[in-house]
Each structure stands twice: as C-alpha cells, then as structure tokens.
Design an enzyme around this catalytic site. Structure first.
Site, PDB file in Angstrom:
ATOM      1  N   TYR A  66     -10.867  -4.101   3.267  1.00 40.06           N
ATOM      2  CA  TYR A  66      -9.967  -3.654   4.332  1.00 40.06           C
ATOM      3  C   TYR A  66     -10.816  -3.455   5.584  1.00 40.06           C
ATOM      4  CZ  TYR A  66      -6.209  -0.839   6.522  1.00 40.06           C
ATOM      5  OH  TYR A  66      -5.231  -0.341   7.349  1.00 40.06           O
ATOM      6  N   ASP A  76      -5.322   9.561  10.224  1.00 41.99           N
ATOM      7  CA  ASP A  76      -4.018   9.023  10.583  1.00 41.99           C
ATOM      8  C   ASP A  76      -3.519   9.538  11.919  1.00 41.99           C
ATOM      9  OD1 ASP A  76      -3.073   7.248   8.426  1.00 41.99           O
ATOM     10  OD2 ASP A  76      -3.467   9.021   7.190  1.00 41.99           O
ATOM     11  N   GLU A 121       0.862  -1.193   0.000  1.00 40.74           N
ATOM     12  CA  GLU A 121       0.000   0.000   0.000  1.00 40.74           C
ATOM     13  C   GLU A 121       0.886   1.225   0.000  1.00 40.74           C
ATOM     14  OE1 GLU A 121      -3.952  -1.414   2.503  1.00 40.74           O
ATOM     15  OE2 GLU A 121      -2.729   0.240   3.224  1.00 40.74           O
TER      16      GLU A 121
END
Lengths: 257, 401
Positions: A169, A58, A47
């Site tokens: 995912y 994040d 990725e």
C-alpha cells in the site's frame, strides 16, 4: 486469495480497485449493503476499517465514520461479525490501528480468518518497530499488508517490500486520509522508485476520489485505494457510494489499454 | 541496581522494558529517524550544551531554587523541600524541554513548530521560545481546555502563536495530541513537533526526560548542600509524567530514595472518571508508544477526567510504566477535591500557590503524616505555579468540577 486476485488482474492486464469502508458505517445493516454493492460495482478488494477512538492517521471523514460506527457499538468483534454476514466473493483486508488488535487477544487473527478476512493492514505498526508483534501478524493466517510512504527512502522501501504480503500500500502524499484536488506531481517517480525494489503489486491510496485520478494512477500502479470519497458518499446513501465505485471502475478500466 | 538494568531503563533502543516503541504511521518513521540522529549529534556537541545552558541560565532563570517549607513541614511532620520549577520563566518546568527541542529544531533547519497543550503551560512555553528564536508556532488545544485556561490562550496569542481549537472527542489533551500528530504527518519535512511530555514515539520519551533531567540533577546537588543528605522520598505529580521523570532520573540509582508519582483520581479511582493510567489502566498503544492506558475491553481509549487540565490524559509516559512494573517507583492517586485542598494548603502555609497539577502531589504529602521520621526529608517537585488556575478554582462549584 489476495495473491490469486492480483495474479488474475495482472494476467488480464487490469488494475485493482480497492475500496475502503468503515465497519458499521453508516450503520451495521447498511454497512453490509454497501460492501455487497461495492463488490457488484467492480471492487477487487474490500478494505474494512476497524473503528477506533483515536484514529491519528485519518482525516475528518473517516474519523466521523469511525465515531458513528462506535456509536452503533461496532468494534473489532462487530466488524468480524459483519464480514461473516456479508459473504463477499472478493478478498477482505482489515484496516486497523494496533490497539484494537492487541486488545482482541492473540487468537483474533484466526477468528478474523474464520470470519472471511484474508489480509490485515495496521496503520501504526511500521516495519521494524516491533519484531514480536510483526511476527505475530506476519506468521498468522492473514496476509500482512505493509505500507510505504512518500517519505520512505528507497532502501527502506526494499525492506518493507520484503516483509509485505498480498500487495504493498503506497501512501500517495504526506498527511492523513482524505480527498485531494490534485495528486502529487512526483507520484509516478515514487511509484517507479518502489517498483524497482518491489515484486509485489503496488496499490496507491490517500487522496484518490475521482475516476480520472484513478485512471492516472492506474497508468503506473497495479491498483488504487479509495477511502474517504466512498465513506463521504455513503454518508449520503449507499447508492451514491456504489455509483462512485462504478465510475471509478470505469475510470480505471480506461487505463487498461 | 545493576548496569544491565540501567541500560534497559535508559531507552536507547526506544524501549523501557516492554514499554515505549515507535507505533506511528510509516510517513513519520523517517522524521523520527532524523530526529534521533539530530538528538544524538546535539547531545554530543559541546556547542549545543553551551547554548542551551546559557539560555537556561539567563532566559529561563535556572537553577531553580530549592526552598524549605517550615510550616508545611510542621503540618506533615517531616522536613519538606520544594524544588521550585514554578519560578522558571513562564511558570512551569515545561520550558526546559520546549527550549531544548526548539534549539534542536533550529539545528535540523525546521522553522515551523507544532505543539499540543492541555493546561496551556507547554503551549505557553513553546510559544515563548518560538518568539525568542523567531520560529513559527502552531499550538493545538482542546476546546474544553481553552475554556478552562483562557488566560494561557491569550498569552500564547500575544506571543504570536496560532492556537487551533480541537473539537474532536473529549476536546482535551488527548485529542489535541492526536490533532498535532495529524499536522505533523502532513508537514514533517519542514515542521518539528515539540511534544510536551515523556510520551509519544521514540525518541520522544527519552529525549524529553533528558531535557527535564536538569530538575533532578540540580535538586540532588541542592539537597546535599542544604539538607546535608539525600531525600527519603521524591514526590511529583504524573499526567504524561515529564516533571516526575525529570526529578526522578537523578535519583534512580539511589536505592534508599523512594520515588512517588501522584496521579489524578478525579472523582475517585472507582468512579470511572479519573486519569490514573498507571493505577487503573492496562497496557496499550496510544500516540505512538506502548504504555499503561485507560481503555475498554475492545481497545477503545477511555476518556480521562481530572480537575487539572495538565493531568487530564488517558495515557502515561512509557518509562513510568517500566518503573512501576520494576517496582522502582510507587504510584498513588489524589482526587479532585483533595487536590483543591492541597492547592489552598500550600498557599496558606507557605505563600506559594501551586499549579493544580502540583497540588495533587502537595495533597498526597499532606496526608502522609507519620509516614516519615522528623529527620527524613521529602523532596516535592513544584512543577508549576497556580496563577493559571485561580480563575477556574474561584468559579462557583469548582470543588465538584
């Protein structure tokens, strides 16, 4: 290529090791060395994080790597150039926020495919949020990988699985990216709920940093995604990050009985 | 304006024309669905309206006054009316929204509140209502803004809120918002995020507008009573744009009423150091919605600049983007230096020191002499009071901040 990779893994009874690295981190040259090292260490999918100024999903490690990459002038175009130069033998999935993709224009998916990218994952474009742009991503040359969260109801899991390509995912826990001491105790249940409505391979990410965590997840899922731990190791050296990937590979393979 | 256009503008589908939407991590989708259901239920529930109305009257001090401004009017050459949101408890319009969302959080059983703040007005309003309702309150604030707005930091802590300094990026409102979203992604099952402006993912822009629309509803009635007619123009400053949406909304179907939003031109619109997202931005996605955004060619968000911490934001509410493209509202901009003149002018002429945010709107009106006839009233939203800004403005060199 993503699909082939997962079919081969499934046929061999193995789990996928998906490694995340931010394009241009620690710097453009070492970025390529890192990716090649991760492939050599046994990563099945890479990725590639597209640097963005405001990465709201994040944690501190990937934020800092994103800032470092931007300081080196690496944006989406730079990331694609690096992918082209790296000439990897494993499938590459772009991991991006929506805004850099929109700014790059409609032909960016074609350009990404030409550079050697196979899939795309967009942090802030959940299923059903924008049919027009989802169709753009879904009907293009890249496999549009979708995300499921621990908060996602099972009905919605099914809808996400229908729209996904390549793999799904699964975000292991609430929160932003970053390492966790412990995986949530209900993770196997979450995987099972998703599995019941999902034909695609399931890869679990967020919080995974250690071989024994990879092994534990591998007992239930088709693969693990390791991000912040690799980025943090790469802050020290490429070798350290590659060693970590090797240890994760060994941990994961221990689960393949 | 036809019915069809009104529906589009209403944001019921989370969109305002092409703008708005819900661009968030999957984790937040169920939380936003829950919020949307709770909002619809609350808006349809007379008990919610009664509780909110009662607190707005007795705790906030509504309705806020509509005040004439004889000396400022003489300066402008047209009668200017001031909608005095600065007279609300905590000194700004922000409490209208903070109170309503806190009551909504209680209905959802969420007792931990997250907020972001720039100038500190939204943070103070949120800390205030949390103290009143017994809710835990965590406010994210950029380190640079904490320096500019020390007093507001003290106020929030005095009322029991935790103020978390944000050191990422520009250390201002943009980064505080990003950090608040990160908290919410982690705590959404038990926390409610009170966004302070008409920004963020659906249903926030519409919800915050609904809770601020009381400004315009009151002002429209007050104008008809006091001035005997509707204003020729309604003017408000725009950062995220909540006081502007709040006062614009009641006038949206009055075609003869011009709606003017005043952005922060910082050091100048061509200086690269401003916060004029609508005038100089391009469509992009930040903090969960699609709107005009200050960004570079690769989609990186460009740092905003304004002397006013509350306008120092590179995005803007999606409904403003819609109103701009639809031509229903006009957007202009005022520099730091001009805003400082506006700040002093309203104090000198009317004995009202406006917030630096509001001072942008004051300065724009002050420069419009000749634009309106002597019998054409102009309505200005005094979004907040300037007490919080006095220390900053009185620092040496403030004019070049």
């Amino acid at each position: 290529m993503l699909t082939d990779r997962f079919s081969a893994l499934r046929a061999g009874g193995r789990r996928a090791l998906v490694c995340y690295a931010t394009a241009g981190h620690p710097d453009p040259v070492r970025s390529i060395a890192l990716w090649q090292g991760l492939e050599e260490a046994g990563a099945d999918v890479l990725e590639v994080g597209v640097p963005f100024s405001d990465p709201m999903a994040d944690g501190p490690v990937i934020q800092a790597s994103s800032q470092a990459a931007l300081a080196h002038g690496v944006t989406l175009d730079g990331a694609l150039a690096l992918v082209a130069r790296a000439r990897l033998g494993i499938p590459v999935v772009l991991f991006s926020y929506l805004n850099p993709l929109l700014a790059a224009g409609p032909d960016v998916l074609r350009r990404a495919a030409d550079a050697g990218v196979h899939g795309v994952l967009v942090t802030d474009l959940p299923v059903g949020s924008d049919p027009e742009r989802e169709a753009w991503l879904g009907d293009g040359p890249l496999a549009f990988v979708r995300l499921v969260a621990p908060t996602t109801p099972q009905e919605r899991m099914a809808e996400i699985a229908r729209h996904g390509r390549g793999f799904v995912y699964l975000i292991s826990r609430l929160g932003v990216t970053g390492v966790s001491a412990q995986l949530p105790s209900d993770l196997p249940d979450t995987i099972a709920r998703l599995r019941a409505v999902c034909a695609l391979p399931i890869c679990v990410g967020f919080g995974v940093s250690r071989p024994e965590q990879a092994r534990a997840i591998g007992a239930h899922a088709d693969g693990v995604v390791v991000g912040s731990a690799i980025v943090r190791a790469a802050d020290a050296s490429v070798d350290e990050a590659v060693s970590l990937a090797r240890a994760l590979r060994a941990g994961l393979d221990g689960a393949d009985a | 304006m036809g019915d069809a256009e009104m529906v589009t503008q209403d944001g019921m589908d989370g969109r305002f024309g092409a703008f708005g939407g819900r661009y968030v991590p999957e984790t937040l989708v169920p939380a936003l669905d829950e919020l949307e259901r709770a909002l619809e239920a609350a808006l349809a529930d007379p008990a919610f309206d009664a509780e909110l109305s009662s607190m707005l009257t007795h705790y906030v001090g509504r309705p806020s006054a509509l005040c004439d401004a004889p000396r400022f009017s003489a300066h402008v050459g047209a009668p200017v009316w001031l909608k005095r949101e600065d007279l609300n408890h905590t000194g700004a319009h922000k409490i209208n929204n903070a109170l309503a969302q806190a009551l909504l959080a209680l209905r959802m059983g969420k007792r931990r509140i997250i907020a972001e703040t720039g100038a500190g007005q939204h943070g103070v309003a949120t800390a205030t209502v949390c103290a009143r309702l017994g809710l835990e309150c965590v406010v994210y604030m950029g380190e640079e803004d904490m320096r500019r707005q020390r007093l507001n930091v003290y106020r929030m802590r005095l009322m029991g809120a935790t103020v978390v300094p944000v050191t990422a990026g520009t250390r201002t409102l943009k980064d505080a918002t990003t950090e608040a979203i990160r908290d919410w992604v982690t705590t959404c099952p038990t926390s409610h995020y009170i966004i302070g402006s008409v920004v963020g993912p659906a249903p926030y822009p519409r919800m915050v507008r609904e809770f601020q629309a009381i400004i315009g509803r009151e002002a429209r009635t007050q104008m008809l009573e006091r001035a005997g007619r509707l204003p020729r123009a309604v003017v408000a400053c725009v950062g995220g744009g909540s006081n502007a949406m709040g006062i614009f909304h009641a006038f949206r179907n009055d075609a003869q009423v011009e709606l003017v939003g005043v952005e922060a031109a910082g050091h100048g619109l061509d200086s690269g150091a401003h916060s004029a997202s609508l005038l100089r931005g391009t469509p992009g996605v930040l903090h969960g919605s699609l709107s005009y955004l200050l960004q570079d060619a690769s989609g990186q968000v460009h740092p905003a600049h304004s002397i006013s911490a509350g306008l120092d934001y590179p995005g803007v509410g999606p409904e403003h983007a819609y109103l701009k493209d639809a031509g229903r509202a006009t957007y202009v901009a005022v520099t730091d230096a001009e805003a400082l003149e506006g700040f002093a002018l309203l104090g000198r002429l009317e004995g009202i020191i406006p917030a630096l945010e509001t001072a942008h709107a004051v300065a724009w009106i002050a420069a419009q002499r000749g634009r309106w006839a002597a019998d054409e009233p102009v309505l200005l939203c005094v979004s907040g009071r300037g007490d919080k800004d006095v220390a900053q403005v009185s620092e040496p060199g403030a004019g070049s901040a």
